[in-house]
Design a protein around this motif. Structure first.
Motif, mmCIF file in Angstrom:
data_model
loop_
_atom_site.group_PDB
_atom_site.id
_atom_site.type_symbol
_atom_site.label_atom_id
_atom_site.label_comp_id
_atom_site.label_asym_id
_atom_site.label_seq_id
_atom_site.Cartn_x
_atom_site.Cartn_y
_atom_site.Cartn_z
ATOM 1 N N UNK A 1 80.505 89.205 -57.095
ATOM 2 C CA UNK A 1 79.428 89.774 -56.011
ATOM 3 C C UNK A 1 79.114 88.606 -55.422
ATOM 4 N N UNK A 2 78.865 89.017 -54.151
ATOM 5 C CA UNK A 2 77.854 88.069 -53.257
ATOM 6 C C UNK A 2 77.195 88.685 -52.354
ATOM 7 N N UNK A 3 75.622 88.798 -52.316
ATOM 8 C CA UNK A 3 74.946 89.348 -51.515
ATOM 9 C C UNK A 3 74.274 88.447 -50.728
ATOM 10 N N UNK A 4 74.023 88.701 -49.176
ATOM 11 C CA UNK A 4 73.446 87.973 -48.378
ATOM 12 C C UNK A 4 71.644 88.257 -48.419
ATOM 13 N N UNK A 5 71.061 87.108 -48.774
ATOM 14 C CA UNK A 5 69.819 87.181 -48.819
ATOM 15 C C UNK A 5 69.233 87.145 -47.787
ATOM 16 N N UNK A 6 69.889 86.255 -46.699
ATOM 17 C CA UNK A 6 69.166 85.935 -45.476
ATOM 18 C C UNK A 6 70.557 85.138 -44.602
ATOM 19 N N UNK A 7 70.168 85.649 -43.228
ATOM 20 C CA UNK A 7 71.170 85.245 -42.296
ATOM 21 C C UNK A 7 70.403 84.529 -40.769
ATOM 22 N N UNK A 8 70.375 83.453 -40.908
ATOM 23 C CA UNK A 8 69.329 83.092 -39.828
ATOM 24 C C UNK A 8 70.459 82.762 -38.580
ATOM 25 N N UNK A 9 70.399 83.358 -37.435
ATOM 26 C CA UNK A 9 71.214 82.987 -36.519
ATOM 27 C C UNK A 9 70.754 82.015 -35.377
ATOM 28 N N UNK A 10 71.444 80.837 -35.215
ATOM 29 C CA UNK A 10 70.729 79.900 -34.372
ATOM 30 C C UNK A 10 71.805 79.809 -33.179
ATOM 31 N N UNK A 11 71.718 78.897 -32.112
ATOM 32 C CA UNK A 11 72.553 78.511 -30.949
ATOM 33 C C UNK A 11 73.946 78.357 -31.291
ATOM 34 N N UNK A 12 74.237 77.519 -32.122
ATOM 35 C CA UNK A 12 75.627 76.948 -32.358
ATOM 36 C C UNK A 12 76.111 77.428 -33.858
ATOM 37 N N UNK A 13 75.332 77.938 -34.707
ATOM 38 C CA UNK A 13 75.569 78.394 -36.102
ATOM 39 C C UNK A 13 74.806 79.416 -36.481
ATOM 40 N N UNK A 14 75.197 79.998 -37.726
ATOM 41 C CA UNK A 14 74.529 80.927 -38.645
ATOM 42 C C UNK A 14 74.333 80.177 -39.806
ATOM 43 N N UNK A 15 73.082 80.543 -40.289
ATOM 44 C CA UNK A 15 72.642 79.966 -41.599
ATOM 45 C C UNK A 15 72.680 80.878 -42.832
ATOM 46 N N UNK A 16 73.399 80.876 -43.754
ATOM 47 C CA UNK A 16 73.585 81.807 -44.809
ATOM 48 C C UNK A 16 72.836 81.583 -45.995
ATOM 49 N N UNK A 17 72.253 82.459 -46.601
ATOM 50 C CA UNK A 17 71.749 82.168 -48.179
ATOM 51 C C UNK A 17 72.316 83.391 -48.749
ATOM 52 N N UNK A 18 72.982 83.086 -49.715
ATOM 53 C CA UNK A 18 74.056 84.074 -50.531
ATOM 54 C C UNK A 18 73.436 83.937 -52.236
ATOM 55 N N UNK A 19 73.248 85.204 -52.801
ATOM 56 C CA UNK A 19 73.404 85.216 -54.403
ATOM 57 C C UNK A 19 74.728 85.737 -54.567
ATOM 58 N N UNK A 20 75.312 84.903 -55.586
ATOM 59 C CA UNK A 20 76.431 84.735 -55.897
ATOM 60 C C UNK A 20 76.677 85.100 -57.510
ATOM 61 N N UNK A 21 77.298 86.325 -57.871
ATOM 62 C CA UNK A 21 77.432 86.770 -59.308
ATOM 63 C C UNK A 21 76.048 86.856 -60.041
ATOM 64 N N UNK A 22 75.016 86.974 -59.179
ATOM 65 C CA UNK A 22 73.748 87.176 -60.026
ATOM 66 C C UNK A 22 73.169 86.006 -60.504
ATOM 67 N N UNK A 23 73.683 84.701 -60.423
ATOM 68 C CA UNK A 23 73.297 83.711 -61.112
ATOM 69 C C UNK A 23 73.207 82.521 -60.267
ATOM 70 N N UNK A 24 73.732 82.226 -58.969
ATOM 71 C CA UNK A 24 73.565 81.063 -58.047
ATOM 72 C C UNK A 24 73.196 81.585 -56.654
ATOM 73 N N UNK A 25 72.537 80.694 -56.014
ATOM 74 C CA UNK A 25 72.441 80.619 -54.575
ATOM 75 C C UNK A 25 73.027 79.671 -53.886
ATOM 76 N N UNK A 26 73.561 80.041 -52.819
ATOM 77 C CA UNK A 26 74.481 79.021 -51.992
ATOM 78 C C UNK A 26 74.013 79.288 -50.717
#
Length: 111
Positions: free
Chosen positions: A42-67
Motif C-alpha cells: 500500500x502507498x497512501x499520499x498524506x500530502x502533495x505540495x505543488x510548487x512551480x517546478x516540482x511536486x513534493x509528496x509525503x507517502x505512507x508506505x505499507x503502514x510502516x514508513x514515510x517517504x
C-alpha cells in the motif's frame, strides 16, 4: 486519533484510495518505492505540495514508513528523498487535519 466514521473521514478515505491507484500506476513513483522497500502493498499520499517546478509528496508506505520526495515537473526526475519510520513522523505532525489523514491511511493499510 480515534476514527468515528464521519463524512469527512469518508471523503478522505475515498481520496486516499483513489490516489493510491494513481501513485502505484505511475512508473517513476512505483520504481522509487520498489527501490526503497522490498514489497509495496500500500502507498497512501498524506500530502502533495505543488510548487512551480516540482511536486513534493509525503507517502505512507505499507503502514510502516514515510517517504518524502520531490518530483520534477520539468524532467520527471525524483530528488530529495527522505525515509523515516511512521513513529518518527507521527511525533512531528501537529495539526488535526494531518493527524486525521494519517489515522485513516493507517486504518486502510491494516485492511
Amino acid at each position: 486519533m480515534r476514527l468515528i466514521g464521519s463524512r469527512t473521514e469518508s471523503l478522505i478515505r475515498e481520496r486516499l484510495e483513489k490516489f493510491e491507484r494513481i501513485l502505484l500506476s505511475d512508473e517513476v513513483i512505483y520504481n522509487l518505492l520498489v527501490s526503497h522497500f522490498d514489497e509495496v502493498k500500500h502507498s497512501y499520499c498524506l500530502s502533495q505540495i505543488i510548487e512551480q517546478a516540482e511536486d513534493i509528496y509525503t507517502l505512507l508506505v505499507n503502514g510502516e514508513y514515510i517517504i518524502e520526495f520531490e518530483l520534477s515537473r520539468l524532467d520527471y526526475s525524483i530528488s530529495d528523498i527522505h525515509v523515516e519510520s511512521l513513529n518518527e513522523y507521527s511525533k512531528k505532525i501537529k495539526d488535526k487535519s494531518s493527524k486525521l489523514t494519517l489515522a485513516i491511511a493507517m486504518d486502510l493499510s491494516n485492511k
